[in-house]
Design a protein around this motif. Structure first.
Motif, PDB file in Angstrom:
ATOM      1  N   GLY A   1      66.680 -37.746  58.720  1.00  0.00           N
ATOM      2  CA  GLY A   1      65.199 -37.942  59.387  1.00  0.00           C
ATOM      3  C   GLY A   1      64.455 -38.990  58.221  1.00  0.00           C
ATOM      4  N   TRP A   2      63.260 -38.036  57.962  1.00  0.00           N
ATOM      5  CA  TRP A   2      62.291 -38.540  57.181  1.00  0.00           C
ATOM      6  C   TRP A   2      62.916 -38.288  55.638  1.00  0.00           C
ATOM      7  CZ3 TRP A   2      57.828 -41.285  58.709  1.00  0.00           C
ATOM      8  CH2 TRP A   2      56.721 -41.533  57.567  1.00  0.00           C
ATOM      9  N   VAL A   3      63.235 -39.378  54.970  1.00  0.00           N
ATOM     10  CA  VAL A   3      63.572 -38.892  53.455  1.00  0.00           C
ATOM     11  C   VAL A   3      63.181 -39.895  52.562  1.00  0.00           C
ATOM     12  CG1 VAL A   3      65.862 -38.967  52.161  1.00  0.00           C
ATOM     13  CG2 VAL A   3      66.091 -38.720  54.460  1.00  0.00           C
ATOM     14  N   ARG A   4      62.585 -39.213  51.611  1.00  0.00           N
ATOM     15  CA  ARG A   4      61.770 -39.594  50.500  1.00  0.00           C
ATOM     16  C   ARG A   4      62.680 -40.657  49.564  1.00  0.00           C
ATOM     17  NH1 ARG A   4      58.138 -41.655  48.255  1.00  0.00           N
ATOM     18  NH2 ARG A   4      57.251 -40.336  46.573  1.00  0.00           N
ATOM     19  N   THR A   5      62.426 -41.882  49.190  1.00  0.00           N
ATOM     20  CA  THR A   5      63.009 -42.513  48.292  1.00  0.00           C
ATOM     21  C   THR A   5      62.199 -42.731  47.127  1.00  0.00           C
ATOM     22  OG1 THR A   5      62.053 -44.777  49.132  1.00  0.00           O
ATOM     23  CG2 THR A   5      64.233 -43.809  50.260  1.00  0.00           C
ATOM     24  N   PRO A   6      62.567 -43.353  46.063  1.00  0.00           N
ATOM     25  CA  PRO A   6      61.607 -43.455  44.816  1.00  0.00           C
ATOM     26  C   PRO A   6      60.689 -44.179  45.222  1.00  0.00           C
ATOM     27  CG  PRO A   6      63.931 -43.813  44.083  1.00  0.00           C
ATOM     28  CD  PRO A   6      63.968 -43.725  45.734  1.00  0.00           C
ATOM     29  N   ASP A   7      60.668 -45.286  46.213  1.00  0.00           N
ATOM     30  CA  ASP A   7      59.463 -45.997  46.258  1.00  0.00           C
ATOM     31  C   ASP A   7      58.927 -46.005  47.897  1.00  0.00           C
ATOM     32  OD1 ASP A   7      61.321 -47.409  47.668  1.00  0.00           O
ATOM     33  OD2 ASP A   7      61.301 -49.017  46.392  1.00  0.00           O
TER      34      ASP A   7
END
Ligand code: ZN
Length: 507
Positions: free
Chosen positions: A177-183
Motif C-alpha cells: 500500500g502506502w509505504v514510507r521510504t527515507p525520502d
C-alpha cells in the motif's frame, strides 16, 4: 507481483538468477496469506463529523462479491475516469491531501452508492456539483445522491479528503500500500490497497482511465502511471529525455501531471514520491520508456535498468503481441519491502533492486494482468502463471536453464502438497499468492499446454488472448475457450487436471 527479500550483490546477479528465483518463489509467499476480514474496521474515521441522518432509498451493493477480497468494489456503477489532484508531503502529519473527481456511469437507478475508502478524513463530497451526504463504516464510504441518478447516466463524484494513509499489513505478504521510504513514499497496492489512498471502486473488474496531478515539496519527484502531460516552462528542461514531466513552480513545490490513457485496475495505480534519477526515451522498437531509480539504492544503475526495460519490452512484443500501453519502464525505490509489483506502465521494485528475471516477470504482467485483467481474484494464475512462465522463458535465453528443465524440476516434486493439492484455478483466498500453487503450477500449466499444442499454436494462443481481451477483464474459462479455438483441440480434461485437480496431473 513477485515476492522475495532479495539481497544479493549486483555482480552475483547474473549467475544466481535461477537460484534466486527458487528462493523468490519458494520463499516468503509459500505460507498462507491470511486476510483479516475485520481489517476494514481499523480504518474507522475518527475525525468524521457527527453522522448525517440515515440515508433512505435502495442502496447499491457494497461489494462486488469477490470472496477473495471481501468488501472490495461496489455495485451500481462503472467508473470511467479517476482524476486525482494530490498533494503529498512525506513525513508530515498529513502526508496526503486530495481531491478525487470520479466519473462513472450508473448501471442501475442510484439513490445511494458506495466507494471504498480506508481511513483518511473526508471533508466534502459533491455529486455533479451538488453537495452530497455521506456516512462511513469500516472501508465503505456511503454516498447519498442529491437526486436519483438514472440508469445509464454519467455522473461525477468529487471527494475532498486528507490524512496519512496506513500501509496494509498482511503477514506473510509483508507490508504493502502506502509505504514510507527515507525520502518519500512507495505505493504498491495489490490486491486491496488502492482505497487506502484514494476513494475508488477498488476491484480489478472496474478498470478506468486516470489522471494524476501531484504536488510535492521541491527536490522530490512524483512518478505515476501513464505518461507525463505537464507543460514544461522554459529553463527546467523537457520531460524528455530526463524530466519525467516535472515542473518546478516557485521555490517550494513541484507539480507533475500524468495521464493514463488506457484503462487501469485501481490496484495498479501508483504515485511514488522521492528523489529519483529519471531517464526517458524510446526502446529500439519505438515504445516510450520512462525509468527511474532512487540513487540511494546502490545495487541498480539507471542506465542499465533503462536498457533492460527496453530490451525485455521489445522482446516480449515479439512473443506476446503489441505493447498494450503508451509507455513502459520501471521504478526502483529505496523501500523496505520484499516485493515488486506490476504497476501499469512502470512496475515498482523495492530496495532489493531490479533483478533481471523479476523485471521480466513484471513486464510480462503488462500484457497479462494489466492489459488482460482478472474478473475475479480466484483466476490470479492468469496473471502470475503467465508472468512466471515469461520469467522462465527469459531465463532460458539468458543462462541456459530451459523452461523444460524448470518444468521437470518441479514435476519431480511428487510429494509437494502445496504444488499438487491446491487447485491453481481456485486456490482459495489464503493461497492466492501461493508461489507453488499459483505461480509455479500456473507456469507449468502453460508449459504443458505448449507441449500439447506445439510452439506455433501456443504463441498464437498467447497473442490472441492479449488481443481479444485487450484492456478488458477475462476468466479462466475464457482462456480455455481461446486455447481450444486456436489449437482446434478439446482441452477440457487437460485444464481440469492442471487448473482444478488436487493431484499431480499425468503427463
Ligand atoms: Zn507477478
Amino acid at each position: 507481483m513477485t515476492a522475495g527479500k532479495i539481497r544479493i550483490a549486483p555482480t552475483r546477479r547474473r549467475a544466481t538468477v535461477a537460484g534466486l528465483l527458487a528462493l523468490t518463489m519458494a520463499g516468503s509467499l509459500t505460507a498462507c496469506v491470511s486476510f483479516d476480514p475485520d481489517n476494514g474496521g481499523d480504518g474507522a474515521d475518527p475525525a468524521t463529523p457527527p453522522q448525517s441522518p440515515p440515508a433512505t432509498g435502495q442502496a447499491a451493493a457494497d461489494s462486488v462479491g469477490d470472496d477473495y477480497v471481501p468488501g472490495d468494489g461496489n455495485g451500481g456503477y462503472d467508473v470511467q475516469h479517476y482524476k486525482l489532484d494530490l498533494t503529498v508531503r512525506p513525513g508530515t502529519a498529513t502526508e496526503l491531501t486530495g481531491v478525487a473527481d470520479i466519473t462513472a456511469r450508473a448501471t442501475e437507478q442510484l439513490t445511494r452508492f458506495n466507494l471504498d475508502l480506508q481511513g483518511l478524513t473526508v471533508s466534502g463530497i459533491t455529486v455533479d456539483g451538488r453537495r452530497a451526504e455521506h456516512q462511513r463504516e469500516a472501508a465503505e464510504l456511503m454516498i447519498t445522491a442529491p437526486k436519483p441518478l438514472a440508469k445509464g447516466a454519467e455522473f461525477t463524484v468529487t471527494v475532498k479528503y486528507s490524512g496519512t494513509p496506513k500501509p496494509v499489513a498482511k503477514p506473510p505478504l509483508g507490508t504493502y500500500g502506502w509505504v514510507r521510504t527515507p525520502d518519500g513514499v512507495f505505493v504498491a497496492c495489490q490486491p486491496s490497497g488502492a482505497h487506502t489512498w484514494f476513494p475508488s471502486n477498488d476491484h480489478p473488474s472496474d478498470k478506468a482511465t486516470f489522471e494524476f496531478d501531484v504536488t510535492v515539496p521541491e527536490g522530490l519527484t512524483a512518478i505515476a502511471n501513464g505518461e507525463p502531460t505537464s507543460r514544461v516552462p522554459s529553463g527546467t528542461g523537457s520531460p524528455s529525455p530526463s524530466g519525467g514531466g516535472v515542473i518546478t513552480i516557485g521555490r517550494r513545490d513541484v507539480v507533475s501531471a500524468w495521464k493514463v490513457k488506457e484503462p487501469m485496475a485501481p490496484y495498479l495505480a501508483t504515485v511514488t514520491v522521492g528523489r529519483f534519477q529519471v531517464r526517458t526515451g524510446k526502446t529500439p522498437g519505438g515504445i516510450t520508456n520512462i525509468t527511474a531509480v532512487d540513487p540511494n539504492v546502490g545495487n541498480t544503475d539507471l542506465n542499465t535498468f533503462y536498457r533492460k526495460n527496453s530490451e525485455i519490452t521489445d522482446a516480449f512484443v515479439k512473443l506476446f503481441g503489441p505493447f498494450p500501453f503508451g509507455s513502459t519502464g520501471g521504478i526502483v525505490d529505496n523501500a523496505a519491502v520484499g516485493f515488486a509489483l506490476e504497476t501499469q506502465n512502470r512496475p515498482v521494485y523495492g530496495s532489493f533492486g531490479a533483478d533481471e528475471a523479476i523485471v521480466a516477470h513484471e513486464l510480462a504482467h503488462q500484457w497479462f494482468g494489466d492489459n488482460v485483467s482478472v474478473t475475479r481474484w480466484k483466476d490470479i494464475w492468469l496473471n502470475e502463471g503467465f508472468a512466471t512462465y515469461a520469467e522462465w522463458m527469459w531465463t532460458e535465453r539468458r543462462d541456459g536453464q530451459t523452461a523444460q528443465s524448470r518444468f521437470d524440476e518441479y514435476y519431480q516434486q511428487a510429494e509437494n502438497s502445496e504444488l499438487w493439492e491446491v487447485p491453481t484455478g481456485n486456490p482459495g483466498r489464503a493461497n492466492m499468492f501461493s508461489s507453488d500453487a499459483v505461480y509455479t503450477r500456473g507456469a507449468m500449466t502453460l508449459h504443458a499446454l505448449r507441449k500439447k499444442v506445439g510452439d506455433e499454436k501456443f504463441f498464437e494462443i498467447l497473442k490472441d488472448w492479449a488481443k481479444r481481451y485487450r484492456h478488458a477483464n477475462a476468466t479462466s474459462q475464457q482462456f480455455i475457450d481461446v486455447a481450444e479455438e486456436v489449437s482446434g483441440q478439446q482441452l477440457d480434461d487437460f485444464f481440469d487436471a492442471w487448473l482444478y485437480g488436487r493431484e499431480r496431473p499425468a503427463l
